[in-house]
Design an enzyme around this catalytic site. Structure first.
Site, PDB file in Angstrom:
ATOM      1  N   GLY A   8      58.621  -7.558  32.120  1.00 17.90           N
ATOM      2  CA  GLY A   8      59.476  -6.692  32.919  1.00 17.90           C
ATOM      3  C   GLY A   8      60.711  -7.439  33.365  1.00 17.90           C
ATOM      4  O   GLY A   8      61.222  -7.250  34.470  1.00 17.90           O
ATOM      5  N   ARG A  11      65.059  -5.923  34.364  1.00 22.71           N
ATOM      6  CA  ARG A  11      65.564  -5.039  35.418  1.00 22.71           C
ATOM      7  C   ARG A  11      64.906  -5.371  36.750  1.00 22.71           C
ATOM      8  O   ARG A  11      63.821  -5.961  36.803  1.00 22.71           O
ATOM      9  CB  ARG A  11      65.318  -3.567  35.053  1.00 22.71           C
ATOM     10  CG  ARG A  11      63.858  -3.208  34.960  1.00 22.71           C
ATOM     11  CD  ARG A  11      63.656  -1.790  34.445  1.00 22.71           C
ATOM     12  NE  ARG A  11      64.237  -0.795  35.333  1.00 22.71           N
ATOM     13  CZ  ARG A  11      64.136   0.523  35.147  1.00 22.71           C
ATOM     14  NH1 ARG A  11      63.477   0.986  34.098  1.00 22.71           N
ATOM     15  NH2 ARG A  11      64.690   1.361  35.998  1.00 22.71           N
ATOM     16  N   ASP A  55      54.987  -3.947  23.990  1.00 19.87           N
ATOM     17  CA  ASP A  55      54.099  -3.140  24.804  1.00 19.87           C
ATOM     18  C   ASP A  55      52.930  -4.031  25.196  1.00 19.87           C
ATOM     19  O   ASP A  55      52.005  -4.251  24.410  1.00 19.87           O
ATOM     20  CB  ASP A  55      53.618  -1.923  24.015  1.00 19.87           C
ATOM     21  CG  ASP A  55      52.693  -1.014  24.822  1.00 19.87           C
ATOM     22  OD1 ASP A  55      52.290  -1.412  25.935  1.00 19.87           O
ATOM     23  OD2 ASP A  55      52.361   0.077  24.333  1.00 19.87           O
ATOM     24  N   ASN A  82      55.357  -9.872  35.838  1.00 14.49           N
ATOM     25  CA  ASN A  82      56.124  -9.011  36.734  1.00 14.49           C
ATOM     26  C   ASN A  82      56.058  -7.532  36.360  1.00 14.49           C
ATOM     27  O   ASN A  82      56.236  -6.672  37.217  1.00 14.49           O
ATOM     28  CB  ASN A  82      57.592  -9.467  36.742  1.00 14.49           C
ATOM     29  CG  ASN A  82      58.498  -8.474  37.440  1.00 14.49           C
ATOM     30  OD1 ASN A  82      58.483  -8.347  38.660  1.00 14.49           O
ATOM     31  ND2 ASN A  82      59.269  -7.729  36.661  1.00 14.49           N
ATOM     32  N   SER A 135      52.133  -6.741  45.302  1.00  9.15           N
ATOM     33  CA  SER A 135      52.891  -5.891  46.218  1.00  9.15           C
ATOM     34  C   SER A 135      52.159  -5.847  47.552  1.00  9.15           C
ATOM     35  O   SER A 135      50.933  -6.041  47.613  1.00  9.15           O
ATOM     36  CB  SER A 135      53.006  -4.471  45.651  1.00  9.15           C
ATOM     37  OG  SER A 135      53.453  -3.555  46.629  1.00  9.15           O
ATOM     38  N   TYR A 148      48.307   2.604  42.084  1.00 10.41           N
ATOM     39  CA  TYR A 148      49.185   1.428  42.144  1.00 10.41           C
ATOM     40  C   TYR A 148      48.604   0.358  43.067  1.00 10.41           C
ATOM     41  O   TYR A 148      48.546  -0.827  42.715  1.00 10.41           O
ATOM     42  CB  TYR A 148      50.570   1.857  42.626  1.00 10.41           C
ATOM     43  CG  TYR A 148      51.581   0.741  42.725  1.00 10.41           C
ATOM     44  CD1 TYR A 148      52.179   0.218  41.580  1.00 10.41           C
ATOM     45  CD2 TYR A 148      51.960   0.219  43.959  1.00 10.41           C
ATOM     46  CE1 TYR A 148      53.124  -0.799  41.666  1.00 10.41           C
ATOM     47  CE2 TYR A 148      52.896  -0.793  44.057  1.00 10.41           C
ATOM     48  CZ  TYR A 148      53.472  -1.299  42.907  1.00 10.41           C
ATOM     49  OH  TYR A 148      54.401  -2.312  42.993  1.00 10.41           O
ATOM     50  N   ALA A 150      45.524  -0.099  43.946  1.00 10.70           N
ATOM     51  CA  ALA A 150      44.317  -0.672  43.340  1.00 10.70           C
ATOM     52  C   ALA A 150      44.674  -1.745  42.314  1.00 10.70           C
ATOM     53  O   ALA A 150      44.054  -2.813  42.269  1.00 10.70           O
ATOM     54  CB  ALA A 150      43.475   0.428  42.693  1.00 10.70           C
ATOM     55  N   LYS A 152      47.465  -3.506  42.141  1.00  8.48           N
ATOM     56  CA  LYS A 152      48.103  -4.663  42.767  1.00  8.48           C
ATOM     57  C   LYS A 152      47.102  -5.494  43.574  1.00  8.48           C
ATOM     58  O   LYS A 152      47.235  -6.716  43.676  1.00  8.48           O
ATOM     59  CB  LYS A 152      49.267  -4.197  43.648  1.00  8.48           C
ATOM     60  CG  LYS A 152      50.449  -3.660  42.840  1.00  8.48           C
ATOM     61  CD  LYS A 152      50.944  -4.681  41.832  1.00  8.48           C
ATOM     62  CE  LYS A 152      52.151  -4.218  41.065  1.00  8.48           C
ATOM     63  NZ  LYS A 152      52.673  -5.248  40.123  1.00  8.48           N
ATOM     64  N   ILE A 181      61.951  -3.911  48.616  1.00 10.51           N
ATOM     65  CA  ILE A 181      63.045  -4.667  47.999  1.00 10.51           C
ATOM     66  C   ILE A 181      64.053  -3.684  47.422  1.00 10.51           C
ATOM     67  O   ILE A 181      63.686  -2.620  46.910  1.00 10.51           O
ATOM     68  CB  ILE A 181      62.511  -5.591  46.881  1.00 10.51           C
ATOM     69  CG1 ILE A 181      61.352  -6.474  47.400  1.00 10.51           C
ATOM     70  CG2 ILE A 181      63.639  -6.454  46.318  1.00 10.51           C
ATOM     71  CD1 ILE A 181      61.724  -7.446  48.489  1.00 10.51           C
TER      72      ILE A 181
END
Length: 240
Positions: A8, A11, A55, A82, A135, A148, A150, A152, A181
């Protein structure tokens, strides 16, 4: 020259990490999927950063690209996990598809690429650094983000397990958990001012560069005696 892979990496926070590691003297391979515009933008601005698509939820594709990277550069010193996505929704309305998509990228993707990279790190016997990006949602949970959160939370647990398993190989594994962020993910939040006023003691959202600085430190020799830790970077929002 040390070699760093950033998933990732074209960006948002990933882009800042790729650029920061490049400035610190790493040969950076920024892996992306899907968003060609951001990938091209990074490649145009920093032509020495090796931008590649993969992928990461597909184990065979990951094995192939990591093999190519190792054969090209002769080493892999650092991996930044990331890449991550959100598919938010209230739990009782969250489809199996939303669960599967988030699990495949956020957990399986990190597992696939870490498995390949850690094998090469062990073979080279020069140690290495793995930094996983989690996160604050993985620490405290979040309404509308059961899937999400779960994934992280799982990333934090994986960090602790890998740190113990690979310590004998001189491989340090740590985790960074950003709060709010300034990225594409948070740009459209309608209650941004309310969040800042009520939740964040430093009274602002963080900058991706500030996360990148922490990741660069954990990737360096200055962090050789740090492993298995989760570093929350959130402007003082949570106390865990």
């Amino acid at each position: 020259m040390k070699v760093a892979i950033v998933t990732g990496g074209t960006r948002g926070i990933g882009r800042s990490i790729s650029i920061e590691l490049y400035k610190e003297g790493y040969k950076v391979i920024a892996i992306y999927q899907g968003n060609k515009a951001t990938a091209q933008s990074l490649a145009d601005e920093y032509p020495d950063i090796d931008v590649q698509t993969c992928d990461i939820s597909r184990e065979k594709d990951v094995s192939k690209i990591i093999k190519t990277i190792y054969e090209t550069y002769g080493r892999i010193d650092c991996l930044i996990n990331n890449a991550g996505i959100t598919r938010d929704g209230y739990f009782l309305m969250m489809s199996t598809e939303k669960w599967g998509t988030v699990l495949n990228v956020n957990i399986l993707g990190a597992v696939n690429i870490s498995k390949s990279v850690l094998r090469y790190m062990k073979v080279k016997k020069n140690g290495g650094k793995v930094v996983n990006i989690s996160s604050t949602s993985g620490v405290t949970g979040q309404i509308g983000q059961a899937n999400y959160s779960a994934t992280k939370g799982a990333i934090i647990s994986l960090t602790k397990s890998w740190a113990k398993e690979f310590a004998a190989d001189n491989i340090n594994v740590n985790c960074v958990s950003p709060g709010f962020i300034n990225t594409d993910m948070t740009s459209n939040l309608k209650n941004k001012a309310e969040i800042i006023e009520n939740l964040i003691p430093l009274q602002r959202f963080g900058d991706p560069q500030e996360v990148a600085w922490l990741v660069a430190f954990l990737s360096s020799d200055k962090a050789n005696y740090i492993t298995g830790k989760n570093f929350v970077i959130d402007g003082g929002m949570i106390n865990d």
